[in-house]
Design a protein around this motif. Sequence first.
Motif, PDB file in Angstrom:
ATOM      1  N   ALA A  90       0.864  -1.177   0.000  1.00 52.91           N
ATOM      2  CA  ALA A  90       0.000   0.000   0.000  1.00 52.91           C
ATOM      3  C   ALA A  90       0.901   1.229   0.000  1.00 52.91           C
ATOM      4  O   ALA A  90       2.051   1.169   0.459  1.00 52.91           O
ATOM      5  CB  ALA A  90      -0.922   0.015   1.216  1.00 52.91           C
ATOM      6  N   ALA A  91       0.375   2.333  -0.509  1.00 52.08           N
ATOM      7  CA  ALA A  91       1.156   3.572  -0.560  1.00 52.08           C
ATOM      8  C   ALA A  91       0.210   4.756  -0.633  1.00 52.08           C
ATOM      9  O   ALA A  91      -0.895   4.660  -1.182  1.00 52.08           O
ATOM     10  CB  ALA A  91       2.083   3.573  -1.779  1.00 52.08           C
ATOM     11  N   ASN A  92       0.655   5.889  -0.078  1.00 53.31           N
ATOM     12  CA  ASN A  92      -0.155   7.095  -0.226  1.00 53.31           C
ATOM     13  C   ASN A  92       0.170   7.771  -1.555  1.00 53.31           C
ATOM     14  O   ASN A  92       1.087   7.353  -2.283  1.00 53.31           O
ATOM     15  CB  ASN A  92      -0.006   8.030   0.977  1.00 53.31           C
ATOM     16  CG  ASN A  92       1.389   8.628   1.116  1.00 53.31           C
ATOM     17  OD1 ASN A  92       2.255   8.470   0.255  1.00 53.31           O
ATOM     18  ND2 ASN A  92       1.608   9.334   2.221  1.00 53.31           N
ATOM     19  N   SER A  93      -0.575   8.805  -1.866  1.00 57.15           N
ATOM     20  CA  SER A  93      -0.473   9.405  -3.204  1.00 57.15           C
ATOM     21  C   SER A  93       0.898  10.015  -3.462  1.00 57.15           C
ATOM     22  O   SER A  93       1.411   9.953  -4.591  1.00 57.15           O
ATOM     23  CB  SER A  93      -1.561  10.461  -3.379  1.00 57.15           C
ATOM     24  OG  SER A  93      -1.443  11.481  -2.395  1.00 57.15           O
ATOM     25  N   LEU A  94       1.538  10.594  -2.433  1.00 57.04           N
ATOM     26  CA  LEU A  94       2.840  11.205  -2.657  1.00 57.04           C
ATOM     27  C   LEU A  94       3.917  10.144  -2.878  1.00 57.04           C
ATOM     28  O   LEU A  94       4.843  10.345  -3.664  1.00 57.04           O
ATOM     29  CB  LEU A  94       3.212  12.114  -1.479  1.00 57.04           C
ATOM     30  CG  LEU A  94       4.456  12.990  -1.670  1.00 57.04           C
ATOM     31  CD1 LEU A  94       4.373  13.805  -2.958  1.00 57.04           C
ATOM     32  CD2 LEU A  94       4.657  13.917  -0.474  1.00 57.04           C
ATOM     33  N   ALA A  95       3.804   9.000  -2.203  1.00 59.17           N
ATOM     34  CA  ALA A  95       4.749   7.901  -2.448  1.00 59.17           C
ATOM     35  C   ALA A  95       4.601   7.380  -3.864  1.00 59.17           C
ATOM     36  O   ALA A  95       5.593   7.069  -4.541  1.00 59.17           O
ATOM     37  CB  ALA A  95       4.527   6.781  -1.443  1.00 59.17           C
ATOM     38  N   VAL A  96       3.366   7.265  -4.351  1.00 60.54           N
ATOM     39  CA  VAL A  96       3.134   6.825  -5.728  1.00 60.54           C
ATOM     40  C   VAL A  96       3.749   7.824  -6.709  1.00 60.54           C
ATOM     41  O   VAL A  96       4.420   7.445  -7.676  1.00 60.54           O
ATOM     42  CB  VAL A  96       1.628   6.656  -5.988  1.00 60.54           C
ATOM     43  CG1 VAL A  96       1.371   6.370  -7.468  1.00 60.54           C
ATOM     44  CG2 VAL A  96       1.065   5.528  -5.129  1.00 60.54           C
ATOM     45  N   ALA A  97       3.547   9.116  -6.458  1.00 60.37           N
ATOM     46  CA  ALA A  97       4.109  10.144  -7.331  1.00 60.37           C
ATOM     47  C   ALA A  97       5.634  10.129  -7.302  1.00 60.37           C
ATOM     48  O   ALA A  97       6.299  10.313  -8.329  1.00 60.37           O
ATOM     49  CB  ALA A  97       3.586  11.516  -6.918  1.00 60.37           C
ATOM     50  N   LEU A  98       6.182   9.902  -6.128  1.00 61.83           N
ATOM     51  CA  LEU A  98       7.638   9.861  -5.983  1.00 61.83           C
ATOM     52  C   LEU A  98       8.248   8.764  -6.839  1.00 61.83           C
ATOM     53  O   LEU A  98       9.341   8.922  -7.399  1.00 61.83           O
ATOM     54  CB  LEU A  98       8.002   9.651  -4.515  1.00 61.83           C
ATOM     55  CG  LEU A  98       9.486   9.563  -4.165  1.00 61.83           C
ATOM     56  CD1 LEU A  98      10.204  10.863  -4.499  1.00 61.83           C
ATOM     57  CD2 LEU A  98       9.669   9.226  -2.691  1.00 61.83           C
ATOM     58  N   HIS A  99       7.562   7.636  -6.982  1.00 59.27           N
ATOM     59  CA  HIS A  99       8.087   6.495  -7.732  1.00 59.27           C
ATOM     60  C   HIS A  99       7.463   6.391  -9.122  1.00 59.27           C
ATOM     61  O   HIS A  99       7.480   5.316  -9.736  1.00 59.27           O
ATOM     62  CB  HIS A  99       7.840   5.207  -6.948  1.00 59.27           C
ATOM     63  CG  HIS A  99       8.559   5.148  -5.638  1.00 59.27           C
ATOM     64  ND1 HIS A  99       8.029   5.658  -4.468  1.00 59.27           N
ATOM     65  CD2 HIS A  99       9.788   4.652  -5.304  1.00 59.27           C
ATOM     66  CE1 HIS A  99       8.887   5.479  -3.476  1.00 59.27           C
ATOM     67  NE2 HIS A  99       9.950   4.874  -3.948  1.00 59.27           N
TER      68      HIS A  99
END
Length: 279
Positions: free
Chosen positions: A131-140
């Motif tokens: 699972a990941a939050n939106s900023l972690a998804v954007a970061l990767h």
Amino acid sequence: MSKGTPLGDFLRGRRDAVKPRDVGLPEHGRRRVPGLRREEVALLAGVSPDYYVRLEQGRENNPSPQVLDAVAQVLKLDAEATDHLHRLCLAPSQRPRDRDDSAVSPQLLQLMDGWEHTPAFVVGPALDVMAANSLAVALHSGFDRFDNLARMVFADPAGRDFYQQWERAAHSCVAEIRAAYGHDPGSSRIARVVAELSDVSGEFARLWRTHDIKGKSQEGKHLKHPRVGDLHIAFAAFTVNGAPHQQLVVYQAEPGGPTATALDTLRSSTTAEVTGDGA
């Protein structure tokens, strides 16, 4: 995975890494092994050569903690690797029962989603991103998939650009999976990840054979995002209560610094794309 026993593979891998001079032994004559011989480990650990051979071959089922500590000292194991050695000697009945930790709790998901300025994600033992939050998804977002940290490091070309200290990231990924493997040597998911990455990456296969152990803790990371550039991240990992095979990974930037500004830019641009305001 090797066809040997987890304990034997670990002992051989770490024995190969110790040179005779490291333990005060001469190196005269030709040696057929890169590190210590079995009989040298036995001598220094105070056990018989036959006993140590049985240990490496998995035929000694109940070594005492004192023997394991003596072997660990000879092999120059640190505290984390010594604990790993002891875990490998546990009988199946002594290991924690398998638990279904495939789902991340709604409370943890809600907590991560509330951290708008902080990338956060949850990983499993094989470094699968659960699972990941939106900023972690954007970061990767520069990766083909944000699915498994080890695959992203070793099998995705974006990994070498994203992780500016790639060798350290590669070593950490392998050592973290090794640490998880010590808790559950029978894990089919870890076996699949190791087999897949060993097939596509010689570097992964080489590092896996070193048997280095390192759990996630706290350290800094130098990352480079394709949109916002260099990022200097403070990193921490936390075991999840109620799901001990999950870890919450949190990235933070120095308040008011260039990385915090870059993360805000990334967050704003990603939000604009989702809402359509950036069109």
